[in-house]
Write a protein that holds these residues in place. Sequence first.
Motif, PDB file in Angstrom:
ATOM      1  N   GLU A   1       0.908  -1.134   0.013  1.00 25.30           N
ATOM      2  CA  GLU A   1       0.054   0.062   0.087  1.00 25.30           C
ATOM      3  C   GLU A   1       0.929   1.404   0.014  1.00 25.30           C
ATOM      4  O   GLU A   1       1.941   1.428   0.553  1.00 25.30           O
ATOM      5  CB  GLU A   1      -0.953   0.025   1.154  1.00 25.30           C
ATOM      6  CG  GLU A   1      -0.380  -0.300   2.481  1.00 25.30           C
ATOM      7  CD  GLU A   1      -0.071   1.093   3.261  1.00 25.30           C
ATOM      8  OE1 GLU A   1      -0.255   2.233   2.463  1.00 25.30           O
ATOM      9  OE2 GLU A   1      -0.040   1.267   4.675  1.00 25.30           O
TER      10      GLU A   1
ATOM     11  N   GLU B   1      -2.969   3.935  -2.754  1.00 22.29           N
ATOM     12  CA  GLU B   1      -2.950   2.806  -3.901  1.00 22.29           C
ATOM     13  C   GLU B   1      -2.727   1.413  -3.077  1.00 22.29           C
ATOM     14  O   GLU B   1      -1.837   1.396  -2.183  1.00 22.29           O
ATOM     15  CB  GLU B   1      -1.567   3.161  -4.878  1.00 22.29           C
ATOM     16  CG  GLU B   1      -1.390   1.916  -5.747  1.00 22.29           C
ATOM     17  CD  GLU B   1      -0.206   2.210  -6.732  1.00 22.29           C
ATOM     18  OE1 GLU B   1       0.627   1.500  -7.041  1.00 22.29           O
ATOM     19  OE2 GLU B   1      -0.295   3.285  -7.222  1.00 22.29           O
TER      20      GLU B   1
ATOM     21  N   THR C   1      -2.061  -2.785  -3.820  1.00 27.61           N
ATOM     22  CA  THR C   1      -1.837  -3.821  -4.622  1.00 27.61           C
ATOM     23  C   THR C   1      -1.881  -5.151  -3.992  1.00 27.61           C
ATOM     24  O   THR C   1      -1.035  -5.271  -2.961  1.00 27.61           O
ATOM     25  CB  THR C   1      -0.427  -3.546  -5.654  1.00 27.61           C
ATOM     26  OG1 THR C   1      -0.652  -2.337  -6.280  1.00 27.61           O
ATOM     27  CG2 THR C   1      -0.238  -5.010  -6.255  1.00 27.61           C
TER      28      THR C   1
ATOM     29  N   THR D   1      -4.797  -4.309  -8.506  1.00 29.91           N
ATOM     30  CA  THR D   1      -4.275  -2.753  -7.926  1.00 29.91           C
ATOM     31  C   THR D   1      -5.681  -2.102  -8.012  1.00 29.91           C
ATOM     32  O   THR D   1      -6.338  -1.874  -9.159  1.00 29.91           O
ATOM     33  CB  THR D   1      -3.207  -2.108  -8.822  1.00 29.91           C
ATOM     34  OG1 THR D   1      -2.039  -3.018  -8.628  1.00 29.91           O
ATOM     35  CG2 THR D   1      -2.857  -0.837  -8.051  1.00 29.91           C
TER      36      THR D   1
ATOM     37  N   THR E   1      -6.192   2.062  -7.454  1.00 29.98           N
ATOM     38  CA  THR E   1      -5.684   3.581  -7.179  1.00 29.98           C
ATOM     39  C   THR E   1      -6.733   4.643  -6.919  1.00 29.98           C
ATOM     40  O   THR E   1      -7.598   4.600  -7.892  1.00 29.98           O
ATOM     41  CB  THR E   1      -4.617   4.043  -8.402  1.00 29.98           C
ATOM     42  OG1 THR E   1      -3.753   2.763  -8.650  1.00 29.98           O
ATOM     43  CG2 THR E   1      -4.133   5.333  -8.202  1.00 29.98           C
TER      44      THR E   1
END
Length: 250
Positions: A140, A200, A202, A215, A217
């Motif tokens: 993150e 963000e 992932t 992911t 964002t």
Amino acid sequence: MKKILLSGSNGRMGKVLQQLIAQDPELVIVAGIDRHPETASGFPVYQQPEEVKEEIDLVIDFSHYSVVPDLLNVCVERGWPIVVATTGLPKETNAMLAIAAKVIPVFYSANMSLGINVLIKALQAISPALAADFDIEIIEKHHNQKKDAPSGTALLLADKINEVLPEKKTYVYGRSGTENENPKNELGIHAVRGGTIPGEHTVLYAGPDEIIELTHTALSRDIFANGALKAANFLLKQPAGLYSMADLLK
């Protein structure tokens, strides 16, 4: 028109919510709570929730985890439904949410983004099939002013993955050292802080000779505010109980 008490009204998310609520004909902010009440907001701002004099239909909280317990107590006393969007809540405060929900409607999510919550559904669909052969890691990224690490959303994603696994993962927060064995029962959670990154996340599935990455964002803070407003409109129609994005997305 429903009357909103905005907790954390002069913070980053509070200011975004002020702009969005001003465009909503069904909602109006009649009071705020903030540790800096002198900031001009167009409505009275108090330092403590018990100081609020206005009639309130619902509370939206984007503040600091230390503020939430007192706010919950006042909401229970006065019968105010509350949307809690503050992250980094300790276990004791999470327990308070369930207790308060026996008396008032309470909506809580570690992330108010609709996209994150749809991502959770995808993670729960694929994780059981991959867990035996793939290492799972979460990375993150957030702005350099974020206080808590790992993020509440990273922990939310990890918890939701663990919910559907027959053998639960042990969380490892970052990795260091020269003797790491990295067994399959570990789930690594890694935090990056820098610049003005809104957020963000992932989720990495690394298997033999293949990698899957999912992911999400955040391009602005508006997505969290929009989710909080959807939660508010949802909660205004609910009886006492504890609700989440899973309930809103049904």
